[in-house]
Motif scaffolding. Structure first.
Motif, mmCIF file in Angstrom:
data_model
loop_
_atom_site.group_PDB
_atom_site.id
_atom_site.type_symbol
_atom_site.label_atom_id
_atom_site.label_comp_id
_atom_site.label_asym_id
_atom_site.label_seq_id
_atom_site.Cartn_x
_atom_site.Cartn_y
_atom_site.Cartn_z
ATOM 1 N N ALA A 148 0.744 -1.059 -0.231
ATOM 2 C CA ALA A 148 -0.027 0.154 0.154
ATOM 3 C C ALA A 148 0.868 1.382 -0.097
ATOM 4 O O ALA A 148 0.493 2.146 -0.755
ATOM 5 C CB ALA A 148 -0.813 -0.060 1.048
ATOM 6 N N VAL A 149 2.345 1.097 0.646
ATOM 7 C CA VAL A 149 2.800 2.337 0.836
ATOM 8 C C VAL A 149 4.060 2.358 -0.472
ATOM 9 O O VAL A 149 4.761 3.240 -0.341
ATOM 10 C CB VAL A 149 3.544 2.775 2.020
ATOM 11 N N GLY A 150 3.926 1.501 -1.366
ATOM 12 C CA GLY A 150 4.795 1.573 -2.581
ATOM 13 C C GLY A 150 5.729 0.599 -2.765
ATOM 14 O O GLY A 150 6.438 0.677 -3.649
ATOM 15 N N PHE A 151 5.738 -0.480 -2.075
ATOM 16 C CA PHE A 151 6.716 -1.684 -2.194
ATOM 17 C C PHE A 151 6.281 -2.428 -3.615
ATOM 18 O O PHE A 151 4.934 -2.929 -3.816
ATOM 19 C CB PHE A 151 6.516 -2.875 -1.034
ATOM 20 N N ARG A 152 7.076 -2.407 -4.567
ATOM 21 C CA ARG A 152 6.952 -3.289 -5.567
ATOM 22 C C ARG A 152 8.137 -4.254 -5.695
ATOM 23 O O ARG A 152 9.088 -4.168 -5.457
ATOM 24 C CB ARG A 152 6.831 -2.464 -6.846
ATOM 25 N N THR A 153 7.722 -5.359 -6.604
ATOM 26 C CA THR A 153 8.674 -6.558 -6.810
ATOM 27 C C THR A 153 8.810 -7.059 -8.297
ATOM 28 O O THR A 153 7.655 -7.120 -8.730
ATOM 29 C CB THR A 153 8.703 -7.515 -5.962
ATOM 30 N N GLU A 154 9.807 -7.121 -8.820
ATOM 31 C CA GLU A 154 10.031 -8.097 -10.108
ATOM 32 C C GLU A 154 10.210 -9.648 -9.630
ATOM 33 O O GLU A 154 10.571 -9.900 -10.970
ATOM 34 C CB GLU A 154 11.026 -7.285 -11.028
ATOM 35 N N ALA A 155 10.273 -10.000 -8.535
ATOM 36 C CA ALA A 155 10.476 -11.487 -8.267
ATOM 37 C C ALA A 155 9.328 -12.328 -9.168
ATOM 38 O O ALA A 155 8.319 -11.979 -9.443
ATOM 39 C CB ALA A 155 10.349 -11.560 -6.979
ATOM 40 N N THR A 156 9.810 -13.486 -9.522
ATOM 41 C CA THR A 156 8.808 -14.583 -9.964
ATOM 42 C C THR A 156 7.970 -15.030 -8.911
ATOM 43 O O THR A 156 8.541 -14.935 -7.500
ATOM 44 C CB THR A 156 9.518 -15.496 -10.663
ATOM 45 N N VAL A 157 6.978 -15.889 -9.224
ATOM 46 C CA VAL A 157 6.443 -16.463 -8.164
ATOM 47 C C VAL A 157 7.000 -17.440 -7.547
ATOM 48 O O VAL A 157 6.982 -17.642 -6.325
ATOM 49 C CB VAL A 157 5.061 -17.103 -8.878
ATOM 50 N N GLY A 158 7.770 -18.223 -8.062
ATOM 51 C CA GLY A 158 8.889 -19.255 -7.358
ATOM 52 C C GLY A 158 9.667 -18.362 -6.372
ATOM 53 O O GLY A 158 10.084 -18.976 -5.254
ATOM 54 N N GLN A 159 10.230 -17.301 -6.837
ATOM 55 C CA GLN A 159 11.261 -16.574 -5.795
ATOM 56 C C GLN A 159 10.285 -16.006 -4.524
ATOM 57 O O GLN A 159 10.760 -16.025 -3.514
ATOM 58 C CB GLN A 159 11.816 -15.460 -6.526
ATOM 59 N N LEU A 160 9.159 -15.434 -4.822
ATOM 60 C CA LEU A 160 8.381 -15.017 -3.826
ATOM 61 C C LEU A 160 8.086 -16.605 -2.886
ATOM 62 O O LEU A 160 7.978 -16.088 -1.759
ATOM 63 C CB LEU A 160 7.126 -14.278 -4.165
ATOM 64 N N LEU A 161 7.637 -17.593 -3.340
ATOM 65 C CA LEU A 161 7.346 -18.523 -2.801
ATOM 66 C C LEU A 161 8.550 -18.917 -1.822
ATOM 67 O O LEU A 161 8.451 -19.538 -0.564
ATOM 68 C CB LEU A 161 6.862 -19.582 -3.502
#
Length: 275
Positions: A148-161
């Motif tokens: 909500a305050v601006g965090f964004r990521t380019e990680a893949t689903v596998g990396q997030l998991l």
């Protein structure tokens, strides 16, 4: 006079209760611990609100002034600090386990349960399951606020998991440690105090500032303490970068903590809960 001896009449044997099985006992005490924690609204609120406030303070008050070598600015610092905030939330949530375990020991609840037909260790396991559930909720809230305050990521689903799995493994490890502290503490207040020491580890790591910006005498500890590889690995995965060997080092720390803590629990638990 003739005395006639009478044989006592035979009574049918009273069936002995088989007792509850392991899974049934685990379910009962997990639900009990969850209900107890949700009734303690202040502890739940602090476990969620404090890390969120930390994230907002570091991001909006200090984020503009701290250069982490990623281009500077609040957005860059938010991406840098997010794993540390999530793991800090996990620490605060797990510390409640030490308090409730100590309450069960000091009030005699553990001893009363030892006389009942079910595995008494499921009481501790129930507290662990409950802590994991609470921490999952707190972690989800921190992530939502971060987005909500601006965090964004380019990680893949596998990396997030993988990042979430590593965070969950650390939550499990620290929960087991707090359960041990609850067993050995003399009171719930002292259990809370012992746990508070562990909550400082994220601040003396790479969580909120790079290690090379710290004084030389502190860098050795910050670089090699368990929180640094956990945070570095989670940060790299959450931001879509190669974490290198950090995940394996983090997993080794977590498993090592759990093995030692579980062994100590098996030694301490029977002495704390004598029949």
């Amino acid at each position: 006079m003739t005395i006639t001896a009478t044989r006592p009449s035979a009574h049918p044997a009273v069936p002995v209760a088989a007792g509850a099985g392991f899974l049934t006992s685990l379910k009962v005490f997990s639900v009990r611990s969850l209900k107890k924690s949700f009734r303690d609204g202040e502890s739940m609120l602090m476990a969620i609100l404090l890390p969120v406030l930390l994230m907002l303070i570091f991001t909006f008050i200090m984020g503009g002034a701290i250069d982490v070598g990623t281009g500077g600015g609040r957005e860059a610092y938010l991406a840098y600090v997010m794993p540390a905030v999530v793991l800090t939330a996990a620490g605060f949530g797990a510390s409640y386990t030490a308090v409730v375990v100590s309450q069960d020991v000091t009030t005699g609840f553990m001893n009363r349960l030892r006389t009942m037909p079910f595995p008494s260790v499921t009481v501790l396991l129930g507290h662990t399951v409950s802590s994991m559930a609470r921490n999952l909720m707190a972690t989800a809230v921190v992530f939502l606020v971060g987005f909500a305050v601006g965090f964004r990521t380019e990680a893949t689903v596998g990396q997030l998991l993988a990042a979430v799995g590593l965070i969950l493994l650390w939550i499990l490890a620290i929960t087991v440690i707090f359960a041990l502290l609850g067993l050995v503490a003399g009171s719930p207040e002292s259990a809370n105090g012992y746990g508070f020491i562990l909550l400082f580890l994220p601040y003396v790591s790479s969580g909120f500032a790079p290690v090379d910006t710290m004084p030389g005498w502190l860098q050795g500890f910050a670089e090699h303490q368990p929180m640094t590889p956990v945070i570095d690995a989670a940060r790299a995965l959450m931001n879509g970068r190669d974490p290198g060997a950090d995940p394996w080092i983090a997993v080794a720390w977590c498993l090592g903590f759990m093995v030692i803590a579980i062994w100590l629990i098996t030694v301490v638990f029977p002495r704390k809960t004598a029949r």
